[in-house]
Design a protein around this motif. Structure first.
Motif, PDB file in Angstrom:
ATOM      1  N   ASN A   1     -11.490   5.062   4.545  1.00 12.63           N
ATOM      2  CA  ASN A   1     -11.533   3.603   4.618  1.00 12.63           C
ATOM      3  C   ASN A   1     -10.841   2.814   3.984  1.00 12.63           C
ATOM      4  O   ASN A   1     -10.972   1.633   3.841  1.00 12.63           O
ATOM      5  N   SER A   2      -9.532   3.427   3.237  1.00  9.91           N
ATOM      6  CA  SER A   2      -8.741   2.889   3.002  1.00  9.91           C
ATOM      7  C   SER A   2      -8.554   1.783   3.233  1.00  9.91           C
ATOM      8  O   SER A   2      -7.407   2.557   4.203  1.00  9.91           O
ATOM      9  N   PRO A   3      -7.206   1.196   2.730  1.00  9.42           N
ATOM     10  CA  PRO A   3      -6.493  -0.143   3.469  1.00  9.42           C
ATOM     11  C   PRO A   3      -5.092   0.762   3.874  1.00  9.42           C
ATOM     12  O   PRO A   3      -4.933   0.429   4.738  1.00  9.42           O
ATOM     13  N   LEU A   4      -4.428   1.957   3.084  1.00  6.68           N
ATOM     14  CA  LEU A   4      -3.237   2.670   3.606  1.00  6.68           C
ATOM     15  C   LEU A   4      -3.837   3.229   5.246  1.00  6.68           C
ATOM     16  O   LEU A   4      -3.080   3.188   5.949  1.00  6.68           O
ATOM     17  N   LYS A   5      -5.011   4.008   5.109  1.00 10.20           N
ATOM     18  CA  LYS A   5      -5.852   4.644   6.399  1.00 10.20           C
ATOM     19  C   LYS A   5      -5.065   3.137   6.962  1.00 10.20           C
ATOM     20  O   LYS A   5      -4.997   3.919   8.358  1.00 10.20           O
ATOM     21  N   THR A   6      -6.716   2.488   6.565  1.00 15.75           N
ATOM     22  CA  THR A   6      -6.331   1.098   8.300  1.00 15.75           C
ATOM     23  C   THR A   6      -4.787   0.648   8.658  1.00 15.75           C
ATOM     24  O   THR A   6      -4.744   0.549   9.340  1.00 15.75           O
TER      25      THR A   6
ATOM     26  N   GLU B   1      -7.609 -10.251   1.757  1.00 19.98           N
ATOM     27  CA  GLU B   1      -6.622 -10.136   1.531  1.00 19.98           C
ATOM     28  C   GLU B   1      -5.358  -9.498   1.946  1.00 19.98           C
ATOM     29  O   GLU B   1      -4.236  -9.759   1.511  1.00 19.98           O
TER      30      GLU B   1
ATOM     31  N   TYR C   1       0.897  -1.039  -0.068  1.00 22.50           N
ATOM     32  CA  TYR C   1       0.057  -0.060  -0.123  1.00 22.50           C
ATOM     33  C   TYR C   1       0.788   1.516   0.059  1.00 22.50           C
ATOM     34  O   TYR C   1      -0.034   2.506  -0.360  1.00 22.50           O
TER      35      TYR C   1
ATOM     36  N   VAL D   1      -2.667   5.875  -4.792  1.00 16.29           N
ATOM     37  CA  VAL D   1      -2.460   5.348  -3.576  1.00 16.29           C
ATOM     38  C   VAL D   1      -3.733   5.969  -3.200  1.00 16.29           C
ATOM     39  O   VAL D   1      -4.171   7.296  -3.551  1.00 16.29           O
ATOM     40  N   ASP D   2      -4.667   5.167  -2.949  1.00 22.88           N
ATOM     41  CA  ASP D   2      -6.012   5.789  -1.971  1.00 22.88           C
ATOM     42  C   ASP D   2      -5.477   5.650  -0.400  1.00 22.88           C
ATOM     43  O   ASP D   2      -5.093   5.073  -0.060  1.00 22.88           O
ATOM     44  N   ILE D   3      -5.993   7.357  -0.663  1.00 27.05           N
ATOM     45  CA  ILE D   3      -5.464   7.456   0.733  1.00 27.05           C
ATOM     46  C   ILE D   3      -6.997   8.397   1.388  1.00 27.05           C
ATOM     47  O   ILE D   3      -7.449   8.948   2.440  1.00 27.05           O
ATOM     48  N   SER D   4      -7.931   7.331   1.209  1.00 28.03           N
ATOM     49  CA  SER D   4      -9.709   8.129   1.537  1.00 28.03           C
ATOM     50  C   SER D   4      -9.513   7.108   2.821  1.00 28.03           C
ATOM     51  O   SER D   4      -8.826   6.031   3.647  1.00 28.03           O
TER      52      SER D   4
END
Length: 461
Positions: free
Chosen positions: A138-143, A235, A123, A133-136
Motif C-alpha cells: 500500500n505504499s505510494p510507490l506501489k500505488t 499528497e 517516490y 524506498v517503501d515498497i510495501s
C-alpha cells in the motif's frame, strides 16, 4: 453578278446533340463513334464552363478582399494568438467542437504525465542508495506503479495520434501541427470517414486514426475514478506545489475540470476551446463575416503567422495593405524562449515590437498592443518570483501586478514613440485571453474601431 455571302463566326452550340452538324460530321461515322465524339465535345464545353466559373469566383474573391478588413496577428510563439483568434469570431469554430475535444483530451494526457513524473521524482529518486524506498503493497510507490500500468493504454493511444497529427513529436505536451485545415481534416475523418473526400493523402493518413482503439475517450472514462482520486489527493497536490509550482498556470490545463470533462457525452464549451493548447507552425488566414453595430456585414481577413524565430522571416509579405496589427506580448518576465533558452521572453517581445514599430511597410497600420496573460503574471508574482531578479532595471519597485504592468507598458510606449515613422496613437490593453467575457467585450470594441477607420479611409463613411 452574284452577291458574296458574308461570313459569320461559328457559334458554339449549347445543345450537345447539335454538335454533330456544327462539327462537320460525315455520314460514314458509326452511331458509337458519333456518341463518343459528342461526349468529347460536351466534356470540352463543361471544362470551359468550369474554368469560366473559377475565373469569375476568383475575381469575386479579389474584389471582396479589396473591400475587406485585413488584420495581422503578431507575437512570439505561445503568446496567445490562437486564443484571441477563437474569441474574435467564436461562431466560426462552432462546427469544430469534436475536433477540439481530441485536443483537450491530449492536453489532459499531457497533464497526467506531468503529475506522474513529479510523483516518480518523489517516490523513485535516481539515487536509490541514499533514500530508503517503501515498497510495501500500500505504499505510494506501489500505488504509482499501479496507476502507470492502468494508464498505459492511454499513452499508447497518445503515441498513435501523435504519429498521425505530429509525427516529429513524441509527447503531447510538445505537439505541433502545421497551420491550415490538414490536421482538422484528419480528426474529422476520425469521426466520419466519409468526410475525407478526394484528398487521398488525408484519407490514407486517416485510416490509421479510425477506430475505437485510438480514441482516448473510452480509456479516460474507464480510468475516471482513479484519475480524479490521483488529482484530488492532498499528497499529490503538496508534491506538485514543490516540484511543479506553476503547473496550474500552464496552457492546456484542465485538471480542475477533470470530473466534468471525463464523461461519455462531453462536448467542449467555448471556454474549453479557448483554453486548449495546440502549437501551430506556418501561416493561416481566416475569413470571418461579421455584422457590425450598423447591421451591415463586413469581411474580416485575419492572418495568423507562426511566432517562433525561424518563422519571422516569412512575415514581411503579409505587411502590405494591412489595416491593423494585433500584437500580443505575454507578461512572462520569468520565462525564456523555447528556441533559445538564453533569451528572456519579455525582452524578445520588446525587441520584436521595436522592429514592428519601425517597419516602413506598416507605417499606415494601426498597432494595437495586448499585454496578454495577466492572470499568469498574477500567479507568478503570488508564487514568490521577483521581477528584479529577471529584469534588473526594475529595481526596487513593488513586486505586484499594477507596478509590473505599468513598468513594462512604459517600455513598450517608449519604443512605439521612438521608432514609429509617423505619429500614431499608442493603443494598449491588458488582457487574459482565456477570460472569454472580458476578451469578447474588448475585441468587439477593437473590431468596431478598426472597421470605422477602414470605412473612413475608403470614403465609405
Amino acid at each position: 453578278m452574284k452577291r458574296s455571302k458574308e461570313k459569320s463566326s461559328p457559334t458554339f452550340p449549347s445543345n450537345p446533340y447539335s454538335v454533330a452538324r456544327w462539327s462537320g460530321a460525315t455520314g460514314s461515322e458509326t452511331e458509337e463513334e458519333t456518341q463518343i465524339r459528342l461526349q468529347t465535345m460536351q466534356d470540352a464545353i463543361n471544362v470551359s464552363r468550369g474554368i469560366d466559373m473559377m475565373l469569375q469566383e476568383s475575381k469575386r474573391d479579389m474584389d471582396r478582399r479589396k473591400k475587406g478588413v485585413k488584420i495581422l496577428l503578431l507575437g512570439q510563439s505561445e503568446s496567445g494568438k490562437s486564443s484571441v483568434l477563437k474569441t474574435f469570431a467564436p461562431k466560426h469554430f462552432e462546427s469544430e467542437r469534436p475536433i477540439w475535444k481530441i485536443v483537450i483530451q491530449l492536453n489532459i494526457i499531457g497533464s497526467i504525465k506531468t503529475i506522474l513524473e513529479a510523483l516518480k521524482e518523489e517516490y523513485e529518486p535516481d539515487d536509490l542508495s541514499s533514500t530508503p524506498v517503501d515498497i510495501s503493497p500500500n505504499s505510494p510507490l506501489k500505488t504509482l506503479r499501479r496507476m502507470r500500468l492502468g494508464l498505459s493504454p492511454l499513452f499508447f493511444i497518445e503515441s498513435n495520434l501523435l504519429k498521425i497529427l505530429s509525427p516529429e513529436c513524441s509527447d503531447s505536451r510538445d505537439m505541433t501541427v502545421q497551420a491550415g485545415n490538414g490536421w482538422k481534416m484528419l480528426l474529422k475523418t476520425k469521426r466520419n470517414p466519409f468526410l475525407s473526400g478526394n484528398n487521398s493523402s488525408v484519407r490514407r493518413r486517416s485510416q490509421a486514426v479510425l477506430g475505437q482503439e485510438n480514441d482516448p475517450s473510452s480509456v479516460l472514462v474507464g480510468q475516471r475514478d482513479d484519475i480524479i482520486s490521483l488529482w484530488q489527493n492532498s499528497e499529490t497536490q503538496e508534491i506538485l506545489n514543490r516540484r511543479r509550482p506553476l503547473f496550474r498556470d500552464q496552457p492546456g490545463f484542465f485538471m480542475d475540470d477533470i470530473a466534468r470533462i471525463i464523461t461519455p457525452d462531453y462536448v467542449p464549451s467555448d471556454h474549453d476551446i479557448i483554453r486548449a493548447r495546440l502549437r501551430t507552425t506556418g501561416i493561416e488566414e481566416y475569413r470571418f463575416v461579421v455584422e457590425n453595430t450598423s447591421g451591415l456585414n463586413a469581411d474580416f481577413y485575419i492572418t495568423d503567422v507562426g511566432g517562433s524565430r525561424s518563422q519571422r522571416a516569412s512575415w514581411a509579405p503579409f505587411f502590405d495593405d494591412v489595416q491593423a496589427i494585433l500584437f500580443l506580448a505575454p507578461l512572462a518576465f520569468n520565462q525564456m524562449l523555447d528556441e533559445d533558452r538564453r533569451v528572456n521572453r519579455l525582452e524578445d517581445s520588446l525587441n520584436l515590437w521595436k522592429d514592428i514599430c519601425g517597419n516602413r511597410l506598416l507605417r499606415n497600420a494601426n498597432l494595437i498592443l495586448f499585454f496578454n496573460k495577466r492572470d499568469v503574471l498574477a500567479a507568478t508574482l503570488a508564487a514568490g518570483f521577483q521581477v528584479r531578479k529577471f529584469v534588473p532595471t526594475y529595481g526596487d519597485l513593488p513586486n505586484d501586478v499594477p507596478h509590473a504592468t505599468k513598468y513594462f507598458k512604459e517600455k513598450f510606449r517608449v519604443y512605439h514613440k521612438k521608432y514609429s515613422s509617423d505619429s500614431r496613437p499608442f493603443i494598449c490593453h491588458e488582457t487574459s485571453a482565456i477570460d472569454i467575457k472580458a476578451m469578447s467585450v474588448l475585441l468587439t470594441g477593437v473590431r468596431e474601431a478598426i472597421l470605422r477607420q477602414h470605412l473612413r479611409d475608403g470614403d465609405m463613411l
